[in-house]
Scaffold this active site. Structure first.
Site, PDB file in Angstrom:
ATOM      1  N   HIS A   1      10.354  54.351  18.482  1.00 16.20           N
ATOM      2  CA  HIS A   1      11.248  53.542  17.635  1.00 16.20           C
ATOM      3  C   HIS A   1      10.532  52.715  16.591  1.00 16.20           C
ATOM      4  O   HIS A   1      11.168  51.907  15.914  1.00 16.20           O
ATOM      5  CB  HIS A   1      12.079  52.586  18.476  1.00 16.20           C
TER       6      HIS A   1
ATOM      7  N   LYS B   1      19.883  41.129  10.589  1.00  8.49           N
ATOM      8  CA  LYS B   1      18.947  41.914  11.398  1.00  8.49           C
ATOM      9  C   LYS B   1      17.883  40.943  11.897  1.00  8.49           C
ATOM     10  O   LYS B   1      17.884  39.778  11.483  1.00  8.49           O
ATOM     11  CB  LYS B   1      18.302  43.028  10.563  1.00  8.49           C
ATOM     12  N   ARG B   2      16.972  41.389  12.763  1.00  8.07           N
ATOM     13  CA  ARG B   2      15.896  40.493  13.174  1.00  8.07           C
ATOM     14  C   ARG B   2      15.095  40.046  11.966  1.00  8.07           C
ATOM     15  O   ARG B   2      14.985  40.769  10.976  1.00  8.07           O
ATOM     16  CB  ARG B   2      14.984  41.211  14.176  1.00  8.07           C
TER      17      ARG B   2
ATOM     18  N   THR C   1      20.161  50.787  11.992  1.00 20.42           N
ATOM     19  CA  THR C   1      21.483  51.247  12.402  1.00 20.42           C
ATOM     20  C   THR C   1      22.557  50.339  11.818  1.00 20.42           C
ATOM     21  O   THR C   1      23.699  50.757  11.644  1.00 20.42           O
ATOM     22  CB  THR C   1      21.613  51.281  13.944  1.00 20.42           C
TER      23      THR C   1
ATOM     24  N   LYS D   1      26.524  50.944  10.125  1.00 20.11           N
ATOM     25  CA  LYS D   1      27.741  50.180  10.437  1.00 20.11           C
ATOM     26  C   LYS D   1      28.383  49.662   9.154  1.00 20.11           C
ATOM     27  O   LYS D   1      29.612  49.690   8.997  1.00 20.11           O
ATOM     28  CB  LYS D   1      27.412  49.008  11.379  1.00 20.11           C
TER      29      LYS D   1
ATOM     30  N   LYS E   1      11.026  43.618   6.994  1.00 22.76           N
ATOM     31  CA  LYS E   1      12.432  43.783   6.614  1.00 22.76           C
ATOM     32  C   LYS E   1      12.755  43.043   5.314  1.00 22.76           C
ATOM     33  O   LYS E   1      13.816  43.217   4.732  1.00 22.76           O
ATOM     34  CB  LYS E   1      13.346  43.305   7.742  1.00 22.76           C
TER      35      LYS E   1
HETATM   36  C1  26W Z   1       6.666  45.311  22.976  1.00 22.59           C
HETATM   37  C2  26W Z   1       7.328  44.560  21.890  1.00 22.59           C
HETATM   38  C3  26W Z   1       8.364  45.380  21.230  1.00 22.59           C
HETATM   39  C4  26W Z   1       9.691  45.091  21.403  1.00 22.59           C
HETATM   40  C5  26W Z   1      10.641  45.866  20.806  1.00 22.59           C
HETATM   41  C6  26W Z   1       7.982  46.433  20.443  1.00 22.59           C
HETATM   42  C7  26W Z   1       8.926  47.214  19.848  1.00 22.59           C
HETATM   43  C8  26W Z   1      10.253  46.932  20.029  1.00 22.59           C
HETATM   44  C9  26W Z   1      11.296  47.853  19.433  1.00 22.59           C
HETATM   45  C10 26W Z   1      10.757  49.247  19.352  1.00 22.59           C
HETATM   46  C11 26W Z   1      11.732  47.405  18.111  1.00 22.59           C
HETATM   47  C12 26W Z   1      13.025  48.048  17.691  1.00 22.59           C
HETATM   48  O1  26W Z   1      14.080  47.606  18.063  1.00 22.59           O
HETATM   49  N1  26W Z   1      12.934  49.075  16.832  1.00 22.59           N
HETATM   50  C13 26W Z   1      14.092  49.513  16.101  1.00 22.59           C
HETATM   51  O2  26W Z   1      14.722  50.592  16.758  1.00 22.59           O
HETATM   52  C14 26W Z   1      15.945  50.932  16.107  1.00 22.59           C
HETATM   53  C15 26W Z   1      16.630  51.986  16.934  1.00 22.59           C
HETATM   54  O3  26W Z   1      15.932  53.184  16.871  1.00 22.59           O
HETATM   55  C16 26W Z   1      15.688  51.380  14.684  1.00 22.59           C
HETATM   56  O4  26W Z   1      16.910  51.615  14.059  1.00 22.59           O
HETATM   57  C17 26W Z   1      14.908  50.308  13.931  1.00 22.59           C
HETATM   58  O5  26W Z   1      14.537  50.791  12.654  1.00 22.59           O
HETATM   59  C18 26W Z   1      13.676  49.904  14.696  1.00 22.59           C
HETATM   60  O6  26W Z   1      13.029  48.796  14.071  1.00 22.59           O
END
Ligand code: 26W
Length: 817
Positions: free
Chosen positions: A358, A546-547, A654, A658, A552
């Protein structure tokens, strides 16, 4: 009568009875929370028969089941969605109306469970909705955090975090299943014991135990009889007090396991895209994975003797690397507990597991230090070592003695375990979440692995569920669409193309835009009550939610607002369509720069919103505590959707989908799924700007000096100066870090790492194009309708069908009821 056949009178009676038994009250004296709980108990009753039937059918048919393994499930409120999927949405509103109770107040009384950080967790929730709707046998497996993502407050413009105690008033949707409790072992050491038939059996000794207790939540399919399960594991001490230590007077040691159990599932890690090797997080990962794997294998053994059949009955989908310890845990259960030879177990494991990536942000990649890992999970560590040893042998066979290459690809290197590599090696499928993202994985980030295992790599572009994001969030638009094309779109979003003939239809345009306006009025009202800010419903609602993360580029958005404000100050008569800029974003608690950007947005808002000289032409609103339920209010009211990440950095996005579904136009870079939105709507129905992913890569490798942009572009220069000249804070040092980060590099980061200044001019151009397009009401309506009509591809139903066919080989199992 709804789809679940029930008379309104019966339902009323059930709610009334439940209020009575639960709270010793009648409907007249019960609070909204109490009525909400009573309503859930009444509905749960209705769901349960189908829920039982679903699982009986899976057993009878010996169906293959997919287990979606995820540290996060950002479900949003259950009630409204469950009602919609049960076909009881109208009935319930009538019931409450007849009881003289405001249904909205009841809906709002439900806490919004925030068991996820952002995109990854919300995707998991959309996937569950699609799995049930498509009648696919599935479990979501995760953790029952007692505290979800923090509640964000804004004080004096700064983010302040408060705990989110979503279980405070009980958990009416969750059913505790004590009979499926599993023991999880941490620490201790491994003893190798000689088996009678030769070889060794490895046993863990001197460990600490925690019991994993599952809580099951129903996931109701739309318009069918399927009710799948979201299984969230909670922890409980096995031995509350260790009498041996207790009798020695060592009370702390005596209660150690209880303390461990208490902290284990306490809180979701609020980290987004920023990995920290925290022991508790590794414990959480192993906890829910070990519980799931043990339970799945035990269930399999109830009906099968031959483990070679496991891949025909079970699929594990790893939602990012967080659950990738499943590879090693499945090996442990097969080899240690079921005596399978390594090679056989390995073949089975690879066939069962599949991994989704992701993010390509390198700081998000999980790498566990060996000492921590081996201390906490001694047996799992040995297994990872063996997996790595064999993998390195495979590499040597393939590439000869090439230590440099082996070091690059090894699962264990530099004193760390690289979880992504373990996930790739242990899976039969590796997928990215949008076409561009998958290409970047194949050609850059995971190039070596792609060369090694090209057959594993595939793309699954993300999607969203139209049941929550249109039918539930935007009921008026849903109704208009259904009136014109029928309700087939609810389970087949591609049918939205049937509204294409109405793009040019004046009457339809009018109604479409009236609904948009009504949603904007409702949002304006909410903003007035929440923030006390007056906003003009006829302004363009321009939303970025978004975050908060530098990639971003919320900073690009604010900087452009500052630029516009400067122009208005110089020329108050500037001809522009009034615009309301709305932000919502949580920053990771330790991410200082992200928090400073929140402060900047609020400070700019304070100045701009109170400057009468600009005649209300721009307003800036930061809405606190962005979450699923707030998204449901915001997205239907958006005119413009900001999707402006540095190209190549946003895996998919995503939110972009929406907004599109709800008729907002995208201002975006060619990044993530924006690329595919562009492909669907064509350049005339989207506002694309900025460097491409390739150009970003070239710039990154080559020379980039943000000062040259600064020197060439007066608007940029003035906006930058406003950061440090006291315009937005008496403390001229306050935003200095942002200024320096953009121009000089700061705190170890390169100057303007995310190319905010480089893309500014083109962003400004795109925003002018938005302004221009909006003046032509008809043109805007056409574009908006076109976006909605073309959003069919972005249904998570499409995504899940692809996973089911191409990764899981998972047939659907309709439930007769
Ligand atoms: C370990 C710390 C950590 C926590 C969360 C590392 C990485 C994450 C996630 C992978 C971050 C995340 O939410 N990624 C998002 O995933 C979405 C669903 O596929 C995508 O639409 C977003 O672009 C992507 O940033």
């Amino acid at each position: 009568m709804g789809q679940i056949g029930i008379e309104k009178e019966t339902l009323k009676m059930m709610i009334r009875e439940n209020v009575k038994t639960l709270y010793r009250k009648n409907l007249e004296t019960a609070s909204a929370e109490e009525i909400y709980q009573a309503a859930v108990f009444s509905l749960r009753d209705l769901i349960t028969d189908k829920w039982i039937k679903t699982h009986d059918t899976y057993s009878e048919k010996n169906a293959k089941i997919v287990y979606y393994l995820s540290m996060e499930f950002l479900m949003g409120r259950f009630l409204g969605n469950a009602l919609i999927n049960m076909g009881m949405n109208t009935v319930i509103k009538e019931v409450f109306a007849e009881l003289g109770i405001d249904y909205n107040t009841v809906e709002e009384a439900e806490p919004d469970p925030g068991l996820g950080n952002g995109g990854l967790g919300r995707l998991a929730a959309c996937f569950l909705d699609s799995l049930s709707t498509l009648e696919l046998p599935a479990y979501g497996c995760g953790i029952r955090y007692h505290y979800g993502i923090f509640e964000q407050k804004v004080e004096n413009g700064y983010q302040v975090e408060a705990p989110d105690n979503w279980l405070e008033d009980g958990d009416p949707w969750g059913i505790r299943r004590n009979e499926y409790a599993v023991e999880i072992k941490f620490g201790g050491h491994v003893r190798a014991m000689l088996k009678e038939n030769g070889g060794y059996r490895f046993v863990q000794e001197g460990y600490q135990s925690v019991m994993a207790i599952p809580y099951d939540y129903p996931v109701v399919g739309y318009g069918n009889n399927t009710v799948n399960t979201l299984r969230l594991w909670d922890a409980r001490a096995k031995n509350r007090i260790d009498l041996k230590y207790f009798n020695e007077g060592n009370y702390q040691k005596a209660a150690e396991e209880e303390t461990l159990a208490k902290t284990l599932t306490d809180v979701l890690y609020p980290a987004d895209e920023h990995y920290q090797g925290k022991e508790l997080r590794l414990r959480q990962q192993f906890f829910f994975i070990s519980a799931t794997v043990q339970r799945v294998v035990a269930r399999f053994k109830e009906n099968h003797g031959d483990f070679n059949l496991l891949p025909e009955k079970v699929a594990f989908q790893l939602n990012d690397t967080h659950p990738s310890i499943a590879v090693a845990e499945l090996m442990r259960v097969l080899v240690d507990e079921n005596d399978l030879p390594w090679d056989q177990a390995w073949e089975i494991t690879q066939k069962v597991c599949a991994y989704t990536n992701h993010t390509i942000m390198s700081e998000a990649l999980e790498k566990w230090p060996l000492d921590l890992f081996s201390r906490l999970l001694p047996r799992i560590y040995q297994i990872v070592e063996e997996i790595n040893r064999r993998f390195c042998l495979e590499l040597t066979e393939k590439y000869g003695n090439n230590p440099e290459k082996i070091r690059r690809l090894a699962i264990i290197a530099d004193g760390q375990i690289r979880m992504a590599y373990m996930a790739i090696v242990g899976s039969h499928s590796v997928n990215g979440v949008a076409a561009l993202h998958t290409e970047i994985l194949k050609n850059q980030e995971l190039k070596d692995f792609y060369k090694l295992y090209p057959e594993k790599f595939n793309n699954k572009t993300n999607g969203i569920t139209q049941r929550r994001w249109l039918l539930h969030a935007n009921p008026q638009l849903a109704e208009l669409i259904t009136e014109k094309i029928g309700d087939g779109w609810i389970t087949d979003l591609a049918q939205l193309e049937k509204i294409l003939p109405y793009v040019e239809d004046e009457e339809f345009q009018k109604r479409f835009m009236e609904i948009k306006r009504a949603n904007k009025v409702a949002l304006a009202k909410y903003i007035k009550s929440a923030k006390g800010i007056d906003i003009n419903p006829d302004s363009i609602f321009d939303i970025q939610v978004k975050r908060l993360h530098e990639y971003k580029r919320q900073l690009l958005n604010v900087l452009h607002i500052i630029g516009l404000y400067n122009k208005l100050k110089m020329n108050p008569g500037l001809d522009m369509v009034p615009r309301t800029y709305i932000f919502g974003a949580k920053a990771a608690a330790g991410y200082r720069r992200a928090k400073l950007i929140i402060k900047l947005i609020n400070s700019v808002g304070d100045v701009v919103n109170n400057d009468e000289s600009i005649c209300g032409k721009i307003k800036v609103v930061f809405l606190e505590n962005y979450r699923v339920s707030l998204a449901e209010r915001l997205i239907p009211a958006a005119d413009v959707s900001e999707q402006i990440s540095t190209a190549g950095k946003e895996a998919s996005g995503t939110g972009n989908m929406k907004f599109m579904l709800n008729g907002a136009l995208t201002v975006g870079t060619m990044d993530g799924a924006n690329v595919e939105i562009f492909d669907e709507v064509g350049e005339e129905n989207i506002f694309i700007f900025g460097m491409s992913a390739e150009e970003v890569q070239e710039k990154y490798n080559g020379e980039y000096d943000p000062w040259s942009v600064y020197n060439m572009n007066q608007e940029v220069r003035m906006a930058m100066t406003a950061l440090i000249d006291g315009t937005f804070s008496n403390d001229t040092c306050l935003f200095r870090e942002l200024y320096d980060a953009l121009l000089n590099g700061f705190g170890g980061s390169k100057a303007d790492e995310y190319f905010v200044l480089e893309d500014y001019a083109d962003y400004q151009r795109a925003q002018m194009a938005v302004d221009y397009a909006y003046r032509d009401k008809e043109r805007w309506a056409r574009m908006a309708i076109y976006n909605t009509a073309k959003s069919g591809k972005f249904s998570s139903d499409r995504t899940i069908k692809e996973y089911a066919k191409e990764i899981w080989s998972l047939p659907s199992v309709p439930i007769e009821f």
